[in-house]
Design a protein around this motif. Structure first.
Motif, mmCIF file in Angstrom:
data_model
loop_
_atom_site.group_PDB
_atom_site.id
_atom_site.type_symbol
_atom_site.label_atom_id
_atom_site.label_comp_id
_atom_site.label_asym_id
_atom_site.label_seq_id
_atom_site.Cartn_x
_atom_site.Cartn_y
_atom_site.Cartn_z
ATOM 1 N N GLU A 35 0.830 -1.203 0.000
ATOM 2 C CA GLU A 35 0.000 0.000 0.000
ATOM 3 C C GLU A 35 0.863 1.250 0.000
ATOM 4 O O GLU A 35 0.533 2.226 -0.652
ATOM 5 C CB GLU A 35 -0.920 0.024 1.219
ATOM 6 C CG GLU A 35 -2.121 -0.849 1.086
ATOM 7 C CD GLU A 35 -3.014 -0.770 2.306
ATOM 8 O OE1 GLU A 35 -2.617 -0.191 3.344
ATOM 9 O OE2 GLU A 35 -4.132 -1.290 2.225
ATOM 10 N N GLU A 95 1.270 3.495 2.210
ATOM 11 C CA GLU A 95 0.734 4.662 2.915
ATOM 12 C C GLU A 95 1.372 4.853 4.292
ATOM 13 O O GLU A 95 1.728 5.960 4.659
ATOM 14 C CB GLU A 95 -0.787 4.528 3.071
ATOM 15 C CG GLU A 95 -1.537 4.517 1.764
ATOM 16 C CD GLU A 95 -1.436 5.838 1.026
ATOM 17 O OE1 GLU A 95 -1.471 6.890 1.681
ATOM 18 O OE2 GLU A 95 -1.308 5.793 -0.206
ATOM 19 N N GLN A 96 1.448 3.794 5.052
ATOM 20 C CA GLN A 96 1.965 3.851 6.424
ATOM 21 C C GLN A 96 3.288 3.105 6.506
ATOM 22 O O GLN A 96 3.356 1.998 7.025
ATOM 23 C CB GLN A 96 0.939 3.237 7.395
ATOM 24 C CG GLN A 96 -0.375 3.951 7.454
ATOM 25 C CD GLN A 96 -0.250 5.335 8.074
ATOM 26 O OE1 GLN A 96 0.594 5.587 8.917
ATOM 27 N NE2 GLN A 96 -1.098 6.239 7.646
ATOM 28 N N ARG A 128 10.368 4.541 3.365
ATOM 29 C CA ARG A 128 10.036 5.695 2.531
ATOM 30 C C ARG A 128 11.278 6.193 1.795
ATOM 31 O O ARG A 128 11.227 6.518 0.625
ATOM 32 C CB ARG A 128 9.427 6.809 3.381
ATOM 33 C CG ARG A 128 9.090 8.057 2.599
ATOM 34 C CD ARG A 128 7.887 7.890 1.702
ATOM 35 N NE ARG A 128 6.706 7.885 2.521
ATOM 36 C CZ ARG A 128 5.615 7.174 2.236
ATOM 37 N NH1 ARG A 128 5.563 6.448 1.151
ATOM 38 N NH2 ARG A 128 4.586 7.189 3.030
#
Length: 63
Positions: free
Chosen positions: A29, A31-32, A38
């Motif tokens: 995903e 997102e988190q 990242r």
């Protein structure tokens, strides 16, 4: 993932595989994810989540 390794050692392979799948889904995903992930994805830590948010996202995928 260390919890999955422990569960494998204890013979709880189904539970271990569920954890691996939840971690994989969370990473997919995107997102988190934590700063190290990242940075690997984008070259920056901007928008990274903390470890609690990542854990919560993994747990949500287990439900």
């Amino acid at each position: 993932l260390s919890a999955a390794m422990m569960l494998d050692h204890l013979g709880e392979n189904d539970a271990a595989n569920r954890i691996r799948a939840a971690v994989s889904a969370t990473l997919d995903e995107g997102e988190q994810v934590t700063g190290d992930v990242r940075r690997a994805q984008t070259g920056s830590v901007e928008g990274a989540a903390g470890t609690q948010a990542f854990a919560d996202a993994v747990i949500a995928h287990l439900a």
